[in-house]
Design a protein around this motif. Sequence first.
Motif, short mmCIF file in Angstrom:
data_model
loop_
_atom_site.label_atom_id
_atom_site.label_comp_id
_atom_site.label_asym_id
_atom_site.label_seq_id
_atom_site.Cartn_x
_atom_site.Cartn_y
_atom_site.Cartn_z
N HIS A 5 0.85 -1.19 0.00
CA HIS A 5 0.00 0.00 0.00
C HIS A 5 0.89 1.24 0.00
O HIS A 5 2.08 1.18 0.32
CB HIS A 5 -0.94 0.00 1.21
N HIS A 11 -4.18 10.32 -1.46
CA HIS A 11 -5.07 9.17 -1.63
C HIS A 11 -4.34 7.92 -1.13
O HIS A 11 -3.16 7.74 -1.43
CB HIS A 11 -5.44 8.97 -3.11
N ARG A 14 -4.22 0.70 -2.01
CA ARG A 14 -3.90 -0.64 -1.49
C ARG A 14 -4.02 -1.64 -2.62
O ARG A 14 -5.04 -1.70 -3.31
CB ARG A 14 -4.86 -1.01 -0.37
N GLN A 32 -7.59 -0.86 -4.44
CA GLN A 32 -8.65 -0.08 -3.84
C GLN A 32 -8.05 1.27 -3.47
O GLN A 32 -6.92 1.34 -3.00
CB GLN A 32 -9.21 -0.73 -2.59
N THR A 34 -8.68 4.97 -1.42
CA THR A 34 -9.44 5.75 -0.46
C THR A 34 -9.11 7.22 -0.69
O THR A 34 -7.94 7.60 -0.65
CB THR A 34 -9.11 5.33 0.99
N THR A 35 -10.13 8.01 -0.93
CA THR A 35 -9.95 9.44 -1.20
C THR A 35 -9.68 10.19 0.11
O THR A 35 -9.94 9.66 1.20
CB THR A 35 -11.20 10.04 -1.86
N GLN A 39 -13.82 8.16 1.20
CA GLN A 39 -14.57 7.21 0.37
C GLN A 39 -13.61 6.19 -0.22
O GLN A 39 -12.56 6.54 -0.75
CB GLN A 39 -15.30 7.94 -0.75
N THR A 40 -13.99 4.91 -0.13
CA THR A 40 -13.18 3.82 -0.67
C THR A 40 -13.87 3.21 -1.87
O THR A 40 -15.07 2.93 -1.83
CB THR A 40 -12.93 2.75 0.41
N THR A 41 -13.10 2.98 -2.93
CA THR A 41 -13.65 2.39 -4.14
C THR A 41 -13.82 0.88 -3.96
O THR A 41 -13.27 0.29 -3.04
CB THR A 41 -12.70 2.60 -5.34
#
Length: 82
Positions: A5, A11, A14, A32, A34-35, A39-41
Amino acid sequence: MTTLHCTYRDHAIRAHVIEHPGIPTPWAGGCQITTPEGQTTRRLVLPLNYRFLAELDSAQQASIAHGKWLVDQRLDGGRELH
């Protein structure tokens, strides 16, 4: 297994690699993100031609590189993370 990661342009990225045993290239790359807003995609996979790799380390490195590219696209190109 250690998951690779990093933080890139605020941002968190991972590597999210999945093993598919029994095939010559068993590692399916993905990440993935995380902004900064938290928010995580969902899992974002590598492009089809590069999705499966023979070594875990290579799959993780490619996944992180793809995540960085996606962050650049979001910040510099105005695209949404999908």
